[in-house]
Design an enzyme around this catalytic site. Structure first.
Site, short mmCIF file in Angstrom:
data_model
loop_
_atom_site.label_atom_id
_atom_site.label_comp_id
_atom_site.label_asym_id
_atom_site.label_seq_id
_atom_site.Cartn_x
_atom_site.Cartn_y
_atom_site.Cartn_z
CD GLU A 154 -42.38 32.57 -39.71
OE1 GLU A 154 -42.83 31.44 -39.43
OE2 GLU A 154 -41.78 33.28 -38.88
CD GLU A 188 -40.24 36.93 -37.35
OE1 GLU A 188 -40.65 35.83 -37.71
OE2 GLU A 188 -39.13 37.10 -36.79
CG HIS A 218 -41.42 36.08 -33.58
ND1 HIS A 218 -40.70 36.84 -32.68
CD2 HIS A 218 -40.52 35.31 -34.22
CE1 HIS A 218 -39.42 36.55 -32.77
NE2 HIS A 218 -39.27 35.62 -33.69
CD GLU A 221 -41.43 30.72 -33.56
OE1 GLU A 221 -42.01 31.80 -33.78
OE2 GLU A 221 -40.35 30.40 -34.11
O1 LIG Z 1 -40.06 32.94 -36.76
C1 LIG Z 1 -39.06 33.01 -36.03
O2 LIG Z 1 -38.84 32.26 -35.05
C2 LIG Z 1 -38.03 34.07 -36.31
O3 LIG Z 1 -38.12 34.49 -37.62
C3 LIG Z 1 -36.70 33.71 -35.76
O4 LIG Z 1 -36.66 34.43 -34.57
C4 LIG Z 1 -35.48 34.06 -36.59
O5 LIG Z 1 -34.36 33.69 -35.84
C5 LIG Z 1 -35.43 33.38 -37.87
O6 LIG Z 1 -35.51 32.01 -37.64
MG LIG Z 2 -40.04 34.07 -38.47
#
Ligand SMILES: O=C(O)[C@H](O)[C@H](O)[C@@H](O)CO
Ligand SMILES: [Mg+2]
Length: 390
Positions: free
Chosen positions: A240, A266, A316, A336
């Site tokens: 990612e 995102e 995201h 997620e």
């Molecule tokens: O994919 C994610 O969850 C985001 O990139 C997060 O919000 C960020 O905190 C990085 O882990």
């Molecule tokens: Mg991310």
């Protein structure tokens, strides 16, 4: 139904926070020689909540987490006048009105995030006005329940990471996302540390689970091209945001290597932003956030685009504004999921502001047919731990 009042408030957390640990997540600042700053880009400790009232006595909630104070200013100064007196059922007209009126400066980033917050609460109002959950207005229930992936595993002591993975494996999660701690600036030692952390997590969760790997824009094209062959043996479901959001050619080159599917989105905005990602085959998984991309109106269109391109959507952050989109389309296989934790990065702040978020059970989330709108109310329990900017 007409909009009679718009109120944007920024909730700034002043309660206990988990202090940032060094190298807990690679990110775009890592390439700059300012190690003490790299953690600062990682604080989502504010959230702007938009409440809109109608002449029928309904109240709708929207939210935005990117640059929340700026988003509030945009809502107060530019967007509220565009929607006052309007009918929320004219949501396409209102989304276009906000998008076109601010297009000169707002078509990416916080401009779109502010529009997203207003649009989300329009849909909350629509659902409430017909006593239906939002997903029923978007296409209905395409899943009995929503598969979700456990998302945290920030880079820390490997034993701690393994204990965290073990805990959530036992709770029934069948998919996990972990964060790399190192990138190009950390040389070969960083490569070794990155590979050790993936190996450690795989050792716990095995290979009957999905593992996703998060770089949060902290690598670059050359480093990622070196890393991909080393990561293949861990069979990640996706890698990612290896490069910054503007490096679409970099995304496309990495995705074309076909070693590990590349995901992103995102930090991309609008239907046109995702058309570009899809036309250039820049990502194999699309990850818009509905409170950034342009709201539910825009995300719904992107879902259709992704369906036509056969590119899955895994928004995201989870959170209710995304769950309704995932529930209502076959293009989105899962969500997620950030469990509620002590406030650290800030992804978890949503739980301190809103009630109604579903709690994952055995790796699944459920949305109820009998809860109208988004299904959120404002929480009062933590209000004293926020500085609230009216
Ligand atoms: O994919 C994610 O969850 C985001 O990139 C997060 O919000 C960020 O905190 C990085 O882990
Ligand atoms: Mg991310």
């Amino acid at each position: 139904m007409k909009i009679t009042k718009v109120r944007a408030r920024t909730f700034e957390w002043k309660g206990k926070t988990v202090p940032p640990q060094g190298n807990f997540c690679s990110n775009a600042m890592d390439l700059l020689y300012s190690p003490q700053e790299t953690m600062k880009t990682f604080r989502f400790h504010g959230w702007t909540v938009v409440e809109i009232e109608t002449d029928t006595g309904l109240v709708g909630y929207g939210n935005v987490a990117l640059a929340p104070r700026i988003a509030k200013e945009i809502i107060d100064q530019y967007l509220s006048p565009l929607i006052m007196g309007q009918d929320p059922w004219d949501y396409e007209y209102l989304n276009q009105r906000m998008y076109r009126a601010t297009h000169a400066w707002g078509r990416k980033g916080v401009g779109m995030a502010a529009i997203s917050a207003v649009d989300i609460e329009l849909w909350d109002l629509l659902g409430k006005s017909v006593d239906k959950p939002v997903f029923k207005l978007l296409g209905g229930r395409t899943k009995e329940k929503i598969p979700c992936y456990y998302s945290k595993l920030y880079r820390t002591d490997l034993n701690e990471m393994q204990k965290e993975a073990e805990t959530y494996l036992k709770q029934g999660f069948k998919a996990f996302k972990m964060r790399f701690g190192y990138g190009p600036a950390h040389l070969q030692q960083g490569v070794t540390e990155n590979l050790k952390s993936v190996e450690a997590v795989r050792e716990v969760i095995g290979y009957d689970t999905d593992l996703m790997l998060e770089c949060y824009m902290g690598w670059n094209l050359e480093y990622t091209k070196r890393m991909l062959p080393k990561l293949a043996r861990f069979q990640p479901r996706w890698l990612e945001e290896p490069v910054i959001a503007d490096d679409i050619d970099g995304y496309a080159e990495l995705n074309a290597m076909n070693i590990v599917p590349i995901s992103g989105g995102e930090h991309e905005f609008s239907l046109y932003g995702f058309k570009q990602l899809l036309d250039r085959k820049a990502v194999s998984v699309v990850q818009y956030d509905t409170n950034r991309v342009g709201g539910i109106t825009m995300a719904h269109k992107i879902n259709a685009l992704c369906e036509a391109y056969s590119v899955p959507v895994v928004p995201h952050a989870g959170q209710m504004h995304n769950y309704h989109l995932t529930m209502s389309t076959l293009a989105s296989p899962m969500s997620e999921y950030f469990p509620m934790f002590d406030v650290e990065v800030g992804n978890e702040l949503f739980y301190y502001i809103f009630d109604g978020e579903p709690v994952a059970e055995d790796g699944f989330l459920q949305l109820r047919d009998d809860v109208p709108g988004l299904g959120l109310t404002l929480k009062t329990e933590y209000l004293d731990q926020f500085n609230i900017v009216e």
